[in-house]
Design a protein around this motif. Sequence first.
Motif, PDB file in Angstrom:
ATOM      1  N   THR A  43     -10.669  -1.522   1.931  1.00 23.61           N
ATOM      2  CA  THR A  43     -10.980  -0.866   3.221  1.00 23.61           C
ATOM      3  C   THR A  43      -9.805  -1.100   4.165  1.00 23.61           C
ATOM      4  O   THR A  43      -9.244  -2.083   4.477  1.00 23.61           O
ATOM      5  CB  THR A  43     -12.410  -1.483   3.855  1.00 23.61           C
ATOM      6  N   GLU A  44      -9.500  -0.090   4.858  1.00 21.95           N
ATOM      7  CA  GLU A  44      -8.618  -0.352   6.184  1.00 21.95           C
ATOM      8  C   GLU A  44      -9.150  -0.071   7.580  1.00 21.95           C
ATOM      9  O   GLU A  44      -9.540   1.136   7.765  1.00 21.95           O
ATOM     10  CB  GLU A  44      -7.442   0.574   5.781  1.00 21.95           C
ATOM     11  N   ARG A  58     -10.038   4.496   6.485  1.00 27.81           N
ATOM     12  CA  ARG A  58     -10.001   5.009   5.287  1.00 27.81           C
ATOM     13  C   ARG A  58     -10.071   3.870   4.081  1.00 27.81           C
ATOM     14  O   ARG A  58     -10.117   2.776   4.551  1.00 27.81           O
ATOM     15  CB  ARG A  58      -8.563   5.711   4.982  1.00 27.81           C
ATOM     16  N   TYR A  66      -0.620   1.512  -5.376  1.00 27.97           N
ATOM     17  CA  TYR A  66      -1.311   2.523  -4.503  1.00 27.97           C
ATOM     18  C   TYR A  66      -1.459   3.849  -5.322  1.00 27.97           C
ATOM     19  O   TYR A  66      -0.464   4.409  -5.841  1.00 27.97           O
ATOM     20  CB  TYR A  66      -0.464   2.671  -3.371  1.00 27.97           C
ATOM     21  N   SER A  68      -8.349   2.937   0.344  1.00 33.03           N
ATOM     22  CA  SER A  68      -7.297   2.979  -0.268  1.00 33.03           C
ATOM     23  C   SER A  68      -7.789   2.746  -1.774  1.00 33.03           C
ATOM     24  O   SER A  68      -8.327   1.704  -1.858  1.00 33.03           O
ATOM     25  CB  SER A  68      -5.846   2.123  -0.017  1.00 33.03           C
ATOM     26  N   SER A 107      -6.119   7.742  -1.083  1.00 35.44           N
ATOM     27  CA  SER A 107      -7.042   7.111  -0.104  1.00 35.44           C
ATOM     28  C   SER A 107      -8.069   8.261   0.136  1.00 35.44           C
ATOM     29  O   SER A 107      -7.824   9.495  -0.331  1.00 35.44           O
ATOM     30  CB  SER A 107      -6.369   6.744   1.291  1.00 35.44           C
ATOM     31  N   GLY A 117       0.714  -1.234  -0.015  1.00 31.41           N
ATOM     32  CA  GLY A 117      -0.023   0.055   0.106  1.00 31.41           C
ATOM     33  C   GLY A 117       0.783   1.381  -0.180  1.00 31.41           C
ATOM     34  O   GLY A 117       1.765   1.558  -0.538  1.00 31.41           O
TER      35      GLY A 117
END
Length: 323
Positions: A117-118, A123, A133, A125, A136, A95
């Motif tokens: 999803t984190e 957040r 990446y 991404s 976000s 990421g």
Amino acid sequence: IQQWQYALELGYGGQLLENVIEILKVRRVLEDSFDIEERYVESSNFFGVVGENLYFGNPMGILPCADGTFWVTAFNTNELVLFDVNGTIIDRKRGPLNGFDGPMDIKQTPEGNILVTEFNGDRISVLDKDCNYLFSFGSKGRGNGEFLGPQYIAIDSNHNIFVTDYGNGRVCVFDKDGNPLFTFGKFVSPTGIAILNDVVYVVDSIEGNILSYDIAGNYIGKIFAEKVFQSPESISVVEDYLVVCDLNKVYACEPDSGSITEIASTGNAPARLVAARIDENSNLITSDFKGNQVFLLSRMSELIGGLYVEIVRVNADNFPQVS
């Protein structure tokens, strides 16, 4: 098939090999469809820890790719792991510069980007098609566009992004660029989410039920009259069915009729299946968060179809009983 044909022409294999080739040629062109009467059984599994070696930690979200490979989010090792069909890890992505923070679900957008999803990072991404990446969106909080533990993702026909917000007990909605639109729902414990025919289905793990809404967030009703699941997690759409993970079992639900069918089980060992997806080879890939492993489940007919039987003699002396 081509190599076996060469062997047959050179005199190897005989009638049995010729039959195998014919069966594979027919099977190759059969149209695959999702049949809830088909039982999926374990064909292989990939462990996150083998001996003292840690390969990945606590798998969650699954994203099948067109070439038969599949990405898995590893919650505790904060990475995305790419598997080939044999369970070999062929790539990893960690990421942004400061890394993923509790990656949970993974979903590809109609535009081709990939969303992750984190849960711990509050957040989402955005990655390119190769999981590199990009940027976000979202932050920690209770306002519009903010999360307290984002979990699972669904996308509607307008390409809007729906995310279950566990800590706030709601669903957050964004446009395709990540701009916040609105929130809806008052859930006790929202987990999985899916959209079928522009009806939004949200799993509440405490209620053990699936609730339905229109894409504007207006409540429609519950699929089941009472609690039917013990601790349901993610939900996905396969044809006209909703596929739900519940502890060690996977179910197919028909939302209009409320019918439910168990299509797979990983046995009696303690498990917490959190995602189940159909891959390009019609296998069912499931992630076991508690057991730290990924299961590859195949249709029973496919496994039985790999057994070739040669009949040597038929005994009909006790007809109609035939051996």
